[in-house]
Design a protein around this motif. Structure first.
Motif, short mmCIF file in Angstrom:
data_model
loop_
_atom_site.label_atom_id
_atom_site.label_comp_id
_atom_site.label_asym_id
_atom_site.label_seq_id
_atom_site.Cartn_x
_atom_site.Cartn_y
_atom_site.Cartn_z
N LYS A 256 5.57 7.26 24.73
CA LYS A 256 5.26 5.95 24.16
C LYS A 256 4.41 6.16 22.91
N ARG A 257 4.92 5.73 21.76
CA ARG A 257 4.19 5.79 20.49
C ARG A 257 3.63 7.18 20.19
N GLY A 258 4.44 8.21 20.32
CA GLY A 258 4.02 9.56 20.00
C GLY A 258 3.16 10.23 21.05
N HIS A 259 3.06 9.63 22.23
CA HIS A 259 2.25 10.16 23.32
C HIS A 259 3.14 10.45 24.53
N VAL A 260 2.68 11.36 25.38
CA VAL A 260 3.37 11.68 26.63
C VAL A 260 2.40 11.41 27.77
N LEU A 261 2.91 10.92 28.88
CA LEU A 261 2.09 10.64 30.05
C LEU A 261 2.02 11.88 30.93
N LEU A 262 0.79 12.32 31.23
CA LEU A 262 0.58 13.47 32.11
C LEU A 262 -0.42 13.10 33.20
N VAL A 263 -0.36 13.84 34.30
CA VAL A 263 -1.31 13.68 35.40
C VAL A 263 -2.00 15.02 35.65
N ARG A 264 -3.26 14.94 36.07
CA ARG A 264 -3.96 16.15 36.49
C ARG A 264 -3.75 16.27 37.99
N ARG A 265 -3.12 17.35 38.38
CA ARG A 265 -2.68 17.55 39.76
C ARG A 265 -3.86 17.76 40.71
N ALA A 266 -3.79 17.13 41.87
CA ALA A 266 -4.82 17.28 42.89
C ALA A 266 -4.50 18.40 43.87
N ASN A 267 -3.22 18.74 44.01
CA ASN A 267 -2.78 19.70 45.03
C ASN A 267 -2.01 20.86 44.42
N PRO A 268 -1.94 21.99 45.15
CA PRO A 268 -1.13 23.11 44.69
C PRO A 268 0.35 22.72 44.68
N PRO A 269 1.17 23.32 43.87
CA PRO A 269 0.76 24.33 42.90
C PRO A 269 0.09 23.68 41.68
N LEU B 151 -5.26 13.40 40.19
CA LEU B 151 -6.70 13.16 39.98
C LEU B 151 -6.94 12.23 38.80
N GLU B 152 -6.10 12.37 37.78
CA GLU B 152 -6.19 11.54 36.57
C GLU B 152 -4.78 11.32 36.05
N ALA B 153 -4.61 10.27 35.27
CA ALA B 153 -3.35 10.00 34.58
C ALA B 153 -3.71 9.48 33.19
N ARG B 154 -3.15 10.13 32.14
CA ARG B 154 -3.50 9.75 30.77
C ARG B 154 -2.34 10.01 29.82
N TRP B 155 -2.36 9.24 28.72
CA TRP B 155 -1.44 9.48 27.62
C TRP B 155 -2.07 10.54 26.71
N PHE B 156 -1.28 11.51 26.29
CA PHE B 156 -1.73 12.55 25.37
C PHE B 156 -0.84 12.56 24.13
#
Length: 147
Positions: A14-27, A106-111
């Motif tokens: 979206k608008r030059g950004h990608v949605l990523l999440v910081r993983r809480a569990n392995p891997p 743990l987190e979800a953000r646009w980068f």
């Protein structure tokens, strides 16, 4: 004999950004990656990607196309392979919602796409490569559709 597990990852731009999440569990606990998870028996890749995206971020989206796949290997401390995941990337289109970490995130953000190469951002393997490929396809689709 243990076999690879099929999972999907939702690539959302979206608008030059990608949605990523910081993983809480392995891997890759603590690292940033795409929202995603295992495909349920009888569930399509597209439906799994959209479901996992909603569960991990609260964002509603539609699946547009499968565009690549990558391997994810989970080894224990001694190097023994515990799991082998085949992650199928699905390009998704945002419908509604703001990123809010849920499920195993743990987190979800646009980068910004260009920030992904930054050394201070701990990414899971292949995230930058898949994001750049997905962004290119997304841009081409948006151009073709007049967005």
């Amino acid at each position: 004999m243990t076999r690879p597990v099929v999972a999907t990852i939702a690539a959302l731009f979206k608008r030059g950004h990608v949605l990523l999440v910081r993983r809480a569990n392995p891997p890759d606990a603590g690292r940033w990656g795409f929202p995603g998870g295992k495909v349920d028996l009888g569930e399509s890749l597209e439906d799994a990607a959209v479901r996992e995206l909603a569960e991990e971020t609260g964002i509603q989206a539609t699946a547009k196309q499968v565009f690549t796949a990558v391997d994810a290997f989970d080894h224990d401390e001694s190097g023994v392979l515990r799991h082998h995941y085949v992650l199928v990337a699905v390009l998704c289109s945002w419908v509604s919602g703001k990123p809010l970490a849920g499920d195993d995130a743990l987190e979800a953000r646009w980068f910004p796409i260009e920030q992904l190469g930054s050394a201070d951002l701990a990414l899971s393997l292949d995230v930058e490569k898949v994001a750049k490929l997905g962004a290119q396809i997304h841009s081409n689709r948006a151009f073709e559709l007049g967005f």
